[in-house]
Scaffold this motif. Structure first.
Motif, short mmCIF file in Angstrom:
data_model
loop_
_atom_site.label_atom_id
_atom_site.label_comp_id
_atom_site.label_asym_id
_atom_site.label_seq_id
_atom_site.Cartn_x
_atom_site.Cartn_y
_atom_site.Cartn_z
N GLU A 58 -34.37 8.09 101.52
CA GLU A 58 -32.94 8.22 101.19
C GLU A 58 -32.43 9.63 101.50
OE1 GLU A 58 -35.23 6.98 99.25
OE2 GLU A 58 -34.66 4.87 99.07
N GLN A 59 -33.31 10.61 101.34
CA GLN A 59 -32.93 11.98 101.65
C GLN A 59 -33.06 12.24 103.15
OE1 GLN A 59 -35.48 15.07 100.04
NE2 GLN A 59 -33.72 16.42 99.78
N LYS A 62 -30.19 11.70 105.48
CA LYS A 62 -29.01 12.59 105.35
C LYS A 62 -29.23 13.93 106.05
CE LYS A 62 -28.19 10.68 100.77
NZ LYS A 62 -28.30 10.96 99.34
N THR A 64 -28.90 15.40 108.75
CA THR A 64 -28.34 15.23 110.08
C THR A 64 -27.71 16.50 110.65
OG1 THR A 64 -26.33 14.43 109.03
CG2 THR A 64 -27.91 12.78 109.77
N ARG A 68 -27.91 21.12 106.59
CA ARG A 68 -28.48 20.27 105.53
C ARG A 68 -30.00 20.45 105.45
NH1 ARG A 68 -25.47 14.35 105.92
NH2 ARG A 68 -23.36 15.09 105.58
N GLU B 207 -18.68 10.24 110.75
CA GLU B 207 -19.76 10.93 110.05
C GLU B 207 -19.25 11.55 108.74
OE1 GLU B 207 -21.73 13.91 112.34
OE2 GLU B 207 -23.33 14.17 110.88
N SER B 210 -19.84 9.26 105.97
CA SER B 210 -21.18 8.70 105.84
C SER B 210 -22.18 9.73 105.35
CB SER B 210 -21.67 8.19 107.20
OG SER B 210 -20.80 7.25 107.74
N GLU B 211 -23.21 9.26 104.67
CA GLU B 211 -24.31 10.12 104.30
C GLU B 211 -25.24 10.30 105.51
OE1 GLU B 211 -25.86 8.03 100.87
OE2 GLU B 211 -25.07 9.62 99.61
N ALA B 212 -25.50 9.21 106.19
CA ALA B 212 -26.29 9.28 107.41
C ALA B 212 -25.33 9.33 108.59
CB ALA B 212 -27.19 8.07 107.52
N THR B 279 -26.30 3.62 106.64
CA THR B 279 -27.35 3.97 105.68
C THR B 279 -28.45 2.92 105.70
OG1 THR B 279 -25.81 5.16 104.28
CG2 THR B 279 -27.82 4.38 103.23
#
Lengths: 82, 384
Positions: A58-59, A62, A64, A68, B207, B210-212, B279
């Motif tokens: 889940e982490q 992200k 990206t 981050r 983006e 979105s988280e991803a 996601t």
């Protein structure tokens, strides 16, 4: 970004020397060559190995941008020290 | 008290499972949670554990391939206790483990039917199954069955051969699955190209929500799910003469793990925003890479999407998965000059569809709908 992270990203994303040198804190998944879905998975696994950490899926999805990734690594460092 | 041990339902597309190995002996005392056996379908290997403590009785042996929900053993308070179902079940068939009730066995003998000719939907052949089979046989006395011709191996010099090795169980099950699909579906193909001018802007814009990070494939998944709600008969499976049209869109993503085709699923894709779908697809990709997919990740795909862009393939013509109405192939983005002389990326979308269900015009409209929605979003710079 520090040289260690630059080296991990260059290796995982198969960057040329010039591309690795040009990496900066503002780079994202959309601005770096080869940072596609497979490259992203290689990068996450390379970060886990290089920094001896475990990154939950889940982490991982992200992470990206360089920003981050740096934030995550700093947080892990703080957690480890404390 | 007796508790049945059955092959679990793992996927709507997997009707059979192989018992790979039993870890306990027949009649052994086991504790709750103790590992009992390993089963394998074309997509997943699953460990079965004891639901409760008791004496395990083995009803089907390692190496046997049985329908889902088949009885393969039971847990009893005493070693001599029998499953209630087992008491009424006879085992018949040469070389095959076929369970049938005594009434079904007697009727089959009377009608001259071999038990291994019957479909085994729930694993136990019952009297009504024999009657239904007999009625169908009598209605279609001369109808040929779909057949697959397999050429005999050609003799070659041993010097030319690097190695000979049997297919793994998973590869064998995949092989049987694709051959079954080719033998029973009327495959037809369409493709069209979409100009991706504006893709980077669109992805950057999305983006933010979105988280991803969404990618081209996520956009295609998103618009495919939307199109399937507008063209529900592509979100369907054909079995014999019955078309089952599904309400929910469970998108299967064809992926390769160690040379074996797997199809993990994004459930209820029609209800997901682009961010949610991104996601879900990103998480599945991580699980594929880490080999942490669980049986529930394979539950019940209703339509499949395949993407070979990572190896530069710009058009593939895939085989339909199971009994589904179609499968969409997403190609690699390739730069081509536009009429204005500017080089812009294009992507080719290919659709394999079952011509028994749809004609070319319907398939074309479905594919065009996906492409049009993608083009509109690119022009707008956002997904509405």
């Amino acid at each position: 970004m520090d040289e260690r992270l630059r080296s991990v990203m260059a290796s995982a994303l198969h960057l040329s020397e010039a591309e690795a040198t040009a990496l900066s804190d503002t780079d994202t998944i959309h601005t770096v060559n080869h940072w596609d879905s497979l490259g992203h998975i290689r990068l996450v696994i390379a970060l886990e190995q290089a920094y001896e950490i475990s990154i939950r899926d889940e982490q991982a999805i992200k992470l990206t941008s360089v920003e981050r990734i740096v934030e995550m690594l700093q947080r892990r460092q703080v957690e480890r020290v404390s | 008290m007796v508790t049945d041990i059955r092959i679990p339902f793992l996927s709507v597309n997997d009707q059979m499972a192989l018992i790979v190995e039993w870890f306990v002996d027949d009649g052994a005392r086991v504790e709750a949670g103790q590992e009992l056996c390993l089963i394998e379908t074309s997509k997943v290997t699953q460990l079965l554990t004891a639901e409760r403590a008791g004496y395990v009785r083995i009803g089907a042996q390692a190496g046997e391939e049985l329908a889902v929900r088949s009885l393969i053993g039971w847990l009893a308070d005493a070693p001599e206790e029998q499953s209630s179902e087992r008491r009424d079940v006879a085992v018949a068939g040469a070389g095959h483990h076929i369970e049938a009730t005594q009434k079904a066995t007697a009727l089959a003998q009377e009608l001259g039917i071999r038990l291994d000719e019957l479909p085994r939907i729930d694993g136990i052949v019952r009297e009504k199954d024999v009657r239904a089979f007999a009625a169908q046989r009598d209605q279609q006395p001369g109808e040929p069955r779909p057949a697959v011709r397999v050429d005999a191996p050609v003799g070659v010099s041993e010097e030319l051969i690097r190695e000979r090795r049997p297919l793994s169980r998973a590869q064998r099950l995949v092989k049987e699955g694709v051959l079954r699909s080719l033998a029973t579906s009327a495959h037809a193909y369409l493709s069209l190209e979409v100009c991706l001018d504006g893709l980077k802007n669109l992805l950057k814009h999305e983006e933010k929500n979105s988280e991803a990070a969404p990618r081209l494939n996520d956009l295609v998944l998103y618009f495919t799910a939307k199109a399937l709600t507008e063209f529900p008969e592509f979100n369907a499976e054909l079995s014999q003469d019955e078309l089952t049209v599904y309400k929910a869109v469970h998108l299967g993503l064809a992926v390769d793990i160690d040379g074996v085709l797997l199809v993990p699923v994004i459930r209820d894709a029609q209800e997901k925003s682009l961010a949610e779908l991104t996601t879900a697809s990103s998480l599945l990709q991580m699980k594929v890479a880490r080999k942490t997919l669980s049986p529930s990740d394979f539950d019940g795909s209703t339509f499949t999407v395949t993407n070979l862009a990572s190896v530069g393939v710009d058009l593939s013509i895939p085989i339909i998965y199971g009994n589904q109405a179609g499968i969409l192939a997403v190609g690699a983005a390739v730069e081509r000059p536009t009429e204005r002389g500017i080089w812009v990326e294009h992507v080719r979308l290919g659709l394999s569809y079952d011509h028994r269900i749809h004609n070319g015009m319907a398939a074309g409209r479905f594919l065009q709908r996906i492409a049009t929605q993608l083009s509109d979003a690119l022009k707008l710079g956002a997904v509405r």
